[in-house]
Design a protein around this motif. Sequence first.
Motif, PDB file in Angstrom:
ATOM      1  N   GLU A  76       0.604  -1.014  -0.011  1.00  0.00           N
ATOM      2  CA  GLU A  76      -0.040   0.118   0.060  1.00  0.00           C
ATOM      3  C   GLU A  76       0.778   1.296   0.213  1.00  0.00           C
ATOM      4  OE1 GLU A  76      -3.480   0.262  -0.266  1.00  0.00           O
ATOM      5  OE2 GLU A  76      -3.300  -1.711  -0.523  1.00  0.00           O
ATOM      6  N   ALA A  77       1.990   1.239   0.744  1.00  0.00           N
ATOM      7  CA  ALA A  77       2.773   2.171   0.529  1.00  0.00           C
ATOM      8  C   ALA A  77       3.941   2.315  -0.485  1.00  0.00           C
ATOM      9  CB  ALA A  77       3.728   2.310   2.083  1.00  0.00           C
ATOM     10  N   ASP A  78       3.922   1.663  -1.608  1.00  0.00           N
ATOM     11  CA  ASP A  78       4.460   1.565  -2.916  1.00  0.00           C
ATOM     12  C   ASP A  78       6.065   1.449  -2.482  1.00  0.00           C
ATOM     13  OD1 ASP A  78       4.836   1.901  -5.593  1.00  0.00           O
ATOM     14  OD2 ASP A  78       4.729   3.786  -5.663  1.00  0.00           O
ATOM     15  N   GLU A  79       6.239   0.738  -1.637  1.00  0.00           N
ATOM     16  CA  GLU A  79       7.701   0.320  -1.210  1.00  0.00           C
ATOM     17  C   GLU A  79       8.375  -0.800  -1.975  1.00  0.00           C
ATOM     18  OE1 GLU A  79       7.741  -0.196   3.049  1.00  0.00           O
ATOM     19  OE2 GLU A  79       6.897   1.757   3.473  1.00  0.00           O
ATOM     20  N   PHE A  80       7.493  -1.485  -2.691  1.00  0.00           N
ATOM     21  CA  PHE A  80       8.234  -2.466  -3.361  1.00  0.00           C
ATOM     22  C   PHE A  80       8.478  -1.893  -4.928  1.00  0.00           C
ATOM     23  CE2 PHE A  80       6.093  -5.137  -0.078  1.00  0.00           C
ATOM     24  CZ  PHE A  80       7.099  -5.669   0.516  1.00  0.00           C
ATOM     25  N   ALA A  81       9.632  -2.481  -5.572  1.00  0.00           N
ATOM     26  CA  ALA A  81       9.837  -2.508  -7.081  1.00  0.00           C
ATOM     27  C   ALA A  81       8.966  -3.754  -7.878  1.00  0.00           C
ATOM     28  CB  ALA A  81      11.327  -2.396  -7.210  1.00  0.00           C
ATOM     29  N   ASP A 111      16.861 -12.825  -8.329  1.00  0.00           N
ATOM     30  CA  ASP A 111      16.606 -14.130  -8.625  1.00  0.00           C
ATOM     31  C   ASP A 111      15.040 -14.300  -8.462  1.00  0.00           C
ATOM     32  OD1 ASP A 111      15.943 -16.803  -8.599  1.00  0.00           O
ATOM     33  OD2 ASP A 111      17.805 -17.518  -7.082  1.00  0.00           O
ATOM     34  N   ILE A 112      14.540 -13.904  -9.669  1.00  0.00           N
ATOM     35  CA  ILE A 112      12.857 -13.686  -9.547  1.00  0.00           C
ATOM     36  C   ILE A 112      12.195 -14.371 -10.829  1.00  0.00           C
ATOM     37  CG2 ILE A 112      13.129 -11.423  -8.351  1.00  0.00           C
ATOM     38  CD1 ILE A 112      12.633  -9.990 -10.811  1.00  0.00           C
ATOM     39  N   ASP A 113      11.055 -14.640 -10.715  1.00  0.00           N
ATOM     40  CA  ASP A 113      10.315 -15.136 -11.891  1.00  0.00           C
ATOM     41  C   ASP A 113       9.855 -14.104 -12.896  1.00  0.00           C
ATOM     42  OD1 ASP A 113       8.265 -13.895 -10.694  1.00  0.00           O
ATOM     43  OD2 ASP A 113       7.136 -15.845 -10.287  1.00  0.00           O
ATOM     44  N   TRP A 114       9.230 -14.536 -13.882  1.00  0.00           N
ATOM     45  CA  TRP A 114       8.781 -13.662 -14.887  1.00  0.00           C
ATOM     46  C   TRP A 114       7.794 -12.659 -14.472  1.00  0.00           C
ATOM     47  CZ3 TRP A 114       3.353 -13.411 -16.294  1.00  0.00           C
ATOM     48  CH2 TRP A 114       2.650 -14.440 -15.737  1.00  0.00           C
ATOM     49  N   GLN A 115       6.926 -13.019 -13.340  1.00  0.00           N
ATOM     50  CA  GLN A 115       5.976 -11.974 -12.765  1.00  0.00           C
ATOM     51  C   GLN A 115       6.669 -10.726 -12.164  1.00  0.00           C
ATOM     52  OE1 GLN A 115       2.536 -13.810 -10.495  1.00  0.00           O
ATOM     53  NE2 GLN A 115       3.912 -15.606 -10.718  1.00  0.00           N
ATOM     54  N   GLY A 116       7.789 -10.966 -11.425  1.00  0.00           N
ATOM     55  CA  GLY A 116       8.489  -9.967 -10.829  1.00  0.00           C
ATOM     56  C   GLY A 116       9.254  -9.121 -11.841  1.00  0.00           C
ATOM     57  N   THR A 117       9.759  -9.631 -13.046  1.00  0.00           N
ATOM     58  CA  THR A 117      10.573  -9.411 -14.335  1.00  0.00           C
ATOM     59  C   THR A 117       9.693  -8.342 -14.625  1.00  0.00           C
ATOM     60  OG1 THR A 117      11.841 -11.306 -14.115  1.00  0.00           O
ATOM     61  CG2 THR A 117      12.025  -9.747 -16.070  1.00  0.00           C
ATOM     62  N   GLN A 118       8.379  -8.388 -14.936  1.00  0.00           N
ATOM     63  CA  GLN A 118       7.550  -7.649 -15.581  1.00  0.00           C
ATOM     64  C   GLN A 118       7.407  -6.234 -14.789  1.00  0.00           C
ATOM     65  OE1 GLN A 118       3.943  -9.886 -16.742  1.00  0.00           O
ATOM     66  NE2 GLN A 118       4.825 -10.634 -18.640  1.00  0.00           N
ATOM     67  N   GLN A 119       7.023  -6.581 -13.655  1.00  0.00           N
ATOM     68  CA  GLN A 119       7.199  -5.267 -12.520  1.00  0.00           C
ATOM     69  C   GLN A 119       8.315  -4.522 -12.495  1.00  0.00           C
ATOM     70  OE1 GLN A 119       4.711  -5.815  -8.805  1.00  0.00           O
ATOM     71  NE2 GLN A 119       4.813  -8.214  -9.718  1.00  0.00           N
ATOM     72  N   LEU A 120       9.325  -5.181 -12.718  1.00  0.00           N
ATOM     73  CA  LEU A 120      10.790  -4.619 -12.643  1.00  0.00           C
ATOM     74  C   LEU A 120      10.696  -3.469 -13.982  1.00  0.00           C
ATOM     75  CD1 LEU A 120      13.389  -6.552 -11.045  1.00  0.00           C
ATOM     76  CD2 LEU A 120      12.714  -4.327 -10.207  1.00  0.00           C
ATOM     77  N   ALA A 123       9.337  -0.235 -13.931  1.00  0.00           N
ATOM     78  CA  ALA A 123      10.067   0.885 -13.010  1.00  0.00           C
ATOM     79  C   ALA A 123      11.376   1.264 -13.702  1.00  0.00           C
ATOM     80  CB  ALA A 123       9.761   0.484 -11.619  1.00  0.00           C
ATOM     81  N   PHE A 124      12.383  -0.007 -14.089  1.00  0.00           N
ATOM     82  CA  PHE A 124      13.595   0.305 -14.379  1.00  0.00           C
ATOM     83  C   PHE A 124      14.154  -0.193 -15.878  1.00  0.00           C
ATOM     84  CE2 PHE A 124      13.044  -0.076  -9.637  1.00  0.00           C
ATOM     85  CZ  PHE A 124      13.702   1.071  -9.295  1.00  0.00           C
ATOM     86  N   ARG A 125      13.244  -0.331 -16.844  1.00  0.00           N
ATOM     87  CA  ARG A 125      13.696  -0.803 -18.016  1.00  0.00           C
ATOM     88  C   ARG A 125      15.057  -0.714 -18.508  1.00  0.00           C
ATOM     89  NH1 ARG A 125      15.438  -4.101 -20.403  1.00  0.00           N
ATOM     90  NH2 ARG A 125      14.677  -5.147 -22.312  1.00  0.00           N
ATOM     91  N   THR A 126      15.383   0.638 -18.446  1.00  0.00           N
ATOM     92  CA  THR A 126      16.841   0.988 -19.235  1.00  0.00           C
ATOM     93  C   THR A 126      17.830   0.487 -18.219  1.00  0.00           C
ATOM     94  OG1 THR A 126      16.622   3.148 -17.944  1.00  0.00           O
ATOM     95  CG2 THR A 126      15.721   2.921 -20.543  1.00  0.00           C
ATOM     96  N   ASP A 127      17.656  -0.047 -17.032  1.00  0.00           N
ATOM     97  CA  ASP A 127      18.655  -0.362 -16.062  1.00  0.00           C
ATOM     98  C   ASP A 127      18.751  -1.881 -15.854  1.00  0.00           C
ATOM     99  OD1 ASP A 127      19.685   2.345 -15.344  1.00  0.00           O
ATOM    100  OD2 ASP A 127      17.457   2.402 -14.138  1.00  0.00           O
ATOM    101  N   LEU A 128      17.820  -2.625 -16.678  1.00  0.00           N
ATOM    102  CA  LEU A 128      17.856  -4.137 -16.792  1.00  0.00           C
ATOM    103  C   LEU A 128      18.684  -4.716 -17.458  1.00  0.00           C
ATOM    104  CD1 LEU A 128      14.113  -4.489 -15.885  1.00  0.00           C
ATOM    105  CD2 LEU A 128      15.860  -4.655 -14.312  1.00  0.00           C
ATOM    106  N   VAL A 129      19.294  -5.907 -16.992  1.00  0.00           N
ATOM    107  CA  VAL A 129      19.555  -6.968 -18.114  1.00  0.00           C
ATOM    108  C   VAL A 129      18.859  -8.226 -17.702  1.00  0.00           C
ATOM    109  CG1 VAL A 129      21.874  -8.142 -18.678  1.00  0.00           C
ATOM    110  CG2 VAL A 129      21.716  -5.729 -18.002  1.00  0.00           C
ATOM    111  N   LEU A 130      18.067  -8.464 -18.716  1.00  0.00           N
ATOM    112  CA  LEU A 130      17.229  -9.843 -18.290  1.00  0.00           C
ATOM    113  C   LEU A 130      17.888 -11.115 -18.993  1.00  0.00           C
ATOM    114  CD1 LEU A 130      13.841  -8.035 -19.295  1.00  0.00           C
ATOM    115  CD2 LEU A 130      15.060  -8.040 -17.155  1.00  0.00           C
TER     116      LEU A 130
END
Length: 218
Positions: A76-81, A111-120, A123-130
Motif C-alpha cells: 500500500e505504501a508503494d515500497e516494492f519495485a 533471482d526472480i520469476d517472470w512476474q517480478g521481471t515484468q514489474q521491474l 519501473a527500471f527498464r533501461t537499467d535492466l539486464v534480463l
Amino acid sequence: MADPTSLSPHRRRRGLLIVLSSPSGAGKSTISRMLLEADPNITISVSATTRPARPGEVDGIDYHFVDEAEFNRQIEADEFAEWAYVFDHLYGSPKEPIKEALKDGRDTLFDIDWQGTQQLEYAFRTDLVLIFILPPSMAELQRRLHQRGTDSEEIIAGRMRRAASEIGHWAEYDYVLINEDMSKCLDDVRAIIAAERLRRERQPYLLGFVRELVARPN
C-alpha cells in the motif's frame, strides 16, 4: 576490477539490475551464488517474504521475514519495485535499496520469476539486464529436482507443471541461455554482464569527457 563506488563521481557508471529467471531446478540459484562469489561488485537483492525462515536463514541477509499484514502495508505504501505471490507466499523487492545501488554504480542481482521481471521492467527498464536460463530438457529438469532431495513427489510434480508456463516467457528476456554445463553457463552470464557494463548509456560521464577531450589543445 575496481569498486565502482571508489571511482570519482565524474567517472562513475550507472549500476545494473541483473535479472536471472528460470523454472525451478534449471540452475538460476546455483549460478546466482557462483556469480556473487566470483564478482564482488554484484550484490543480491534481499527480498521481503511472508514465508517462514528455513534452518540457517538469517533475517536481513537471506530475506526480510515479515508477516502478511506488514507485507500488505508495504504494498500500500508503494515500497516494492516488484512483488508476487509464489508457492503460497508473498515475495517482494524493496525499492529504495535498488535506487541507491543504481545511483552509486553498484550492480544488483535478482533471482526472480517472470512476474517480478515484468514489474521491474515497468519501473527500471533501461537499467535492466534480463537473462533467462533454460534446462537442456524437461527430463533433465525433473532429474535435477529429484536430485536436490528437498521436495516431495507432489511438490516436484507441481514445479514441473509450473515450469512449462514459466518457459513460455523466455522470449521476454534479453538473453536466453541453455544450462547444459553450469560452469559454461556461468561464464556466459559473466560475459553478458561485462558487455552490459560497457554500454554507452551506462556511462553518463562520457559526454563531458569527450567534450573536454576534443577541447584540449594539441
